[in-house]
Enzyme design. Structure first.
Site, PDB file in Angstrom:
ATOM      1  N   GLY A  93       7.077   4.765   8.531  1.00  0.00           N
ATOM      2  CA  GLY A  93       6.239   5.913   8.919  1.00  0.00           C
ATOM      3  C   GLY A  93       6.559   6.327  10.807  1.00  0.00           C
ATOM      4  CB  SER A  94       4.181   8.146  12.423  1.00  0.00           C
ATOM      5  OG  SER A  94       2.693   7.684  12.443  1.00  0.00           O
ATOM      6  CB  THR A  95       7.264   6.705  16.659  1.00  0.00           C
ATOM      7  OG1 THR A  95       8.784   6.627  16.136  1.00  0.00           O
ATOM      8  CG2 THR A  95       7.097   6.288  17.953  1.00  0.00           C
ATOM      9  CE  LYS A 100      -2.066   2.685   3.017  1.00  0.00           C
ATOM     10  NZ  LYS A 100      -2.071   3.726   2.234  1.00  0.00           N
ATOM     11  N   GLY A 147       3.328   2.772  13.890  1.00  0.00           N
ATOM     12  CA  GLY A 147       4.197   2.082  14.098  1.00  0.00           C
ATOM     13  C   GLY A 147       4.079   1.004  15.532  1.00  0.00           C
ATOM     14  CB  CYS A 206      13.153   8.494   8.586  1.00  0.00           C
ATOM     15  SG  CYS A 206      13.654   7.797   7.953  1.00  0.00           S
ATOM     16  CD  GLU A 248      13.412   3.522   8.660  1.00  0.00           C
ATOM     17  OE1 GLU A 248      12.943   4.336   8.873  1.00  0.00           O
ATOM     18  OE2 GLU A 248      12.513   3.756   7.595  1.00  0.00           O
ATOM     19  CD  GLU A 273      10.215  11.697  12.896  1.00  0.00           C
ATOM     20  OE1 GLU A 273       9.324  11.327  12.167  1.00  0.00           O
ATOM     21  OE2 GLU A 273      11.072  11.563  11.762  1.00  0.00           O
TER      22      GLU A 273
END
Ligand code: NDP
Length: 484
Positions: A234-236, A182, A239, A290, A256, A387
């Site tokens: 993507g974002s934490t 995706k 995740g 990132c 990641e 971030e």
């Protein structure tokens, strides 16, 4: 001194054909989608095309097709034959690289110089590298008869759309897995062009499936019971949600996630090279990286000199149209990301840091943010902790090497770091103390498919690239034979 202006040098977009509407790529064919949403050019807000919002049914069809392809064809095929397909894909991508570069810059907003010279060549390199692995899996480090995991669900972000696709699909296919990928909502176009490459390479139907959509589509993929592994970048925050969702299942995962990298400059660092490295560390890809060197941690005795040289260098950064070959800093990918950057930089000012940007005329339409540096930043400031994912650098200072390490490690993240010094021993010492998965010495943001990439702490699980990344798509014979 007279400054000379650059005349525009626009790359022609005539090489790309963009359909007015796209469906999904399932079982080797483009199938009609529903509930379309626009994808736009962030340089000027032009609507480029309409993308389908994939639902649970689309995911279901894609997973079913990937399962059939896995069991009937791909996992049974000798590695040498799989390798030939990967080489073929890599070569076609190379042949069509200009098309990919123009499309990526249009859909993402990144400068053509970067998509042409970095994203696309690296994406091809990932396929070439993994093609070489396909018939040598017994040397990857999971025993003499490694097995693929099955069907991998792969979810990628918008900052390096084609490159992240290559990081995900190339190792999965080399190891004998099939995939459902995706792409990110704002940057689906190069993934759909990649689907055409799969057709051109005559890749067996169902080995690669691409379902476009938003977070809900990603979530349906994560939750699908027919998935054996999730690979996410993507974002934490997302995740963590994925980790929670798969905790009660047997699904494997690589995540990641975010970063807040320290770029440490010691007082013996060569100033000119170092300033160039700082600029590359934070302004490459508009800072949508990132592993960006978003915290400059510089020795107090040279801080003034470095910051003043940095400001001179920042004044030379050309901000503008992503298709202009002179552009250094392109558009911010979306209105949403621009408002996030705006809010975080405002917090920097409110909390007392000093903000500076060179004078630069930003285009009226589109999403733009001038390169920005904050000095007088303390560790408690949000701009030192969160971030920002934009062209914004936070500068902190240190007096002793130990203080530099403590400041660098004072973050929930641990993805990357940079060390600048003329002394090899100091670089080795600092690298051993830093809690970061990737550490660059006297350079920054260098990537290679042979080199594993990934983080500590909230920056993620597992590695991508190199043999480490490959093993994340394999299991030993003892772990479950041929996927029963
Ligand atoms: P997300 O983590 O939301 O998006 C990454 C991918 O995951 C996208 O394809 C997204 O879909 C998808 N997704 C979103 N929600 C879910 C879910 N619940 N389950 C499964 N998949 C999901 O990042 P954003 O694009 O929203 O960016 C937000 C912030 O994340 C940025 O400001 C930046 O700080 C950070 N980020 C970090 C990246 C990195 O490489 N470390 C990359 C991108 C962002 P879609 O976006 O299409 O809706």
């Amino acid at each position: 001194m007279t400054d000379f202006d650059y005349a525009p040098a626009l790359e022609s977009r005539s090489i790309v054909t963009i359909e007015s509407e796209y469906g999904h790529f399932i079982n080797g064919e483009f199938v009609k989608g529903a509930n379309h949403f626009p994808t736009i050019n962030p340089s000027n807000e032009e609507v480029l095309s309409q993308i389908s919002l994939g639902g649970a049914q689309d995911i279901d069809r894609a997973v079913a097709s990937a399962r059939v392809a896995f069991e009937s064809t791909w996992s049974k095929m000798p590695g040498k034959e799989r390798g030939k397909y990967l080489y073929r894909i890599a070569r076609i991508m190379q042949e069509r690289s200009r098309e990919f570069a123009v499309l990526e810059s249009l859909d993402n907003g990144k400068p053509i110089r970067e998509s042409r010279d970095i994203d696309i060549p690296l994406a091809c390199a990932h396929f070439f590298y993994h093609a070489g692995w396909a018939d040598k899996l017994e040397f990857a480090g999971v025993g003499s008869s490694p097995r693929p995991l099955g069907v991998a669900g792969q979810i990628i972000p918008w900052n390096f759309p084609l490159l992240m696709l290559a990081w995900k699909i190339a190792p999965a296919l080399a190891a004998g897995n099939t995939v459902v990928l995706k792409p990110a909502e704002t940057t689906s176009l190069t993934a759909l062009l990649f689907a055409q490459v799969c057709q051109q390479a005559e890749l067996p139907a169902g080995v690669v499936n691409i379902v476009t959509g938003d977070g809900r589509t990603g979530s349906a993929l994560v939750d699908h019971p027919g998935i054996d592994k999730i690979a996410f970048t993507g974002s934490t925050q997302v995740g963590k949600a994925i980790a929670r969702a798969i905790a009660p299942t047997k699904k494997k995962a690589t995540l990641e996630l975010g970063g807040k990298a320290a770029n440490i400059v010691f007082d013996d660092a060569p100033v000119d090279e170092c300033v160039e490295g700082i600029v590359n560390g934070i302004f490459f890809n508009q800072g949508h990286v990132c592993c960006a060197g978003s915290r400059l941690i510089v020795q107090e005795s040279i801080a003034e000199e470095i910051v003043s040289q940095l400001k001179v260098r920042m004044s030379k950064i050309r901000v503008g149209d992503s298709l202009d070959k002179n552009t250094d800093l392109g558009a911010i990918n979306s209105a949403e990301q621009l408002s996030k950057i705006t809010a975080l930089t405002k917090s920097g000012e409110d909390e007392g840091a000093m903000r500076w940007s060179p004078e630069c005329a930003l285009p009226k339409k589109g999403f733009w943010f001038a390169p920005t540096v904050f000095t007088g930043v303390t560790q408690a400031h949000r701009i030192a902790q969160e971030e920002i994912f934009g062209p914004v650098l936070s500068v902190l200072t240190f007096r002793t090497p130990q203080e530099a390490i403590e400041k660098a490690n004072n973050t929930p993240y641990g993805l990357s770091a940079g060390v600048w010094s003329e002394k090899g021993s100091r670089i080795h010492w600092a690298s051993q103390q830093l809690k970061a998965g990737v550490i660059w010495a006297n350079t920054f943001n260098k990537f290679d498919p042979t080199s594993p990439f990934g983080g500590y702490k909230e920056s993620g699980w597992g590695r991508e690239g190199g043999s480490h990344g490959l093993t994340a798509y394999l299991k030993s014979a003892e772990e479950g034979g041929n996927n029963e």
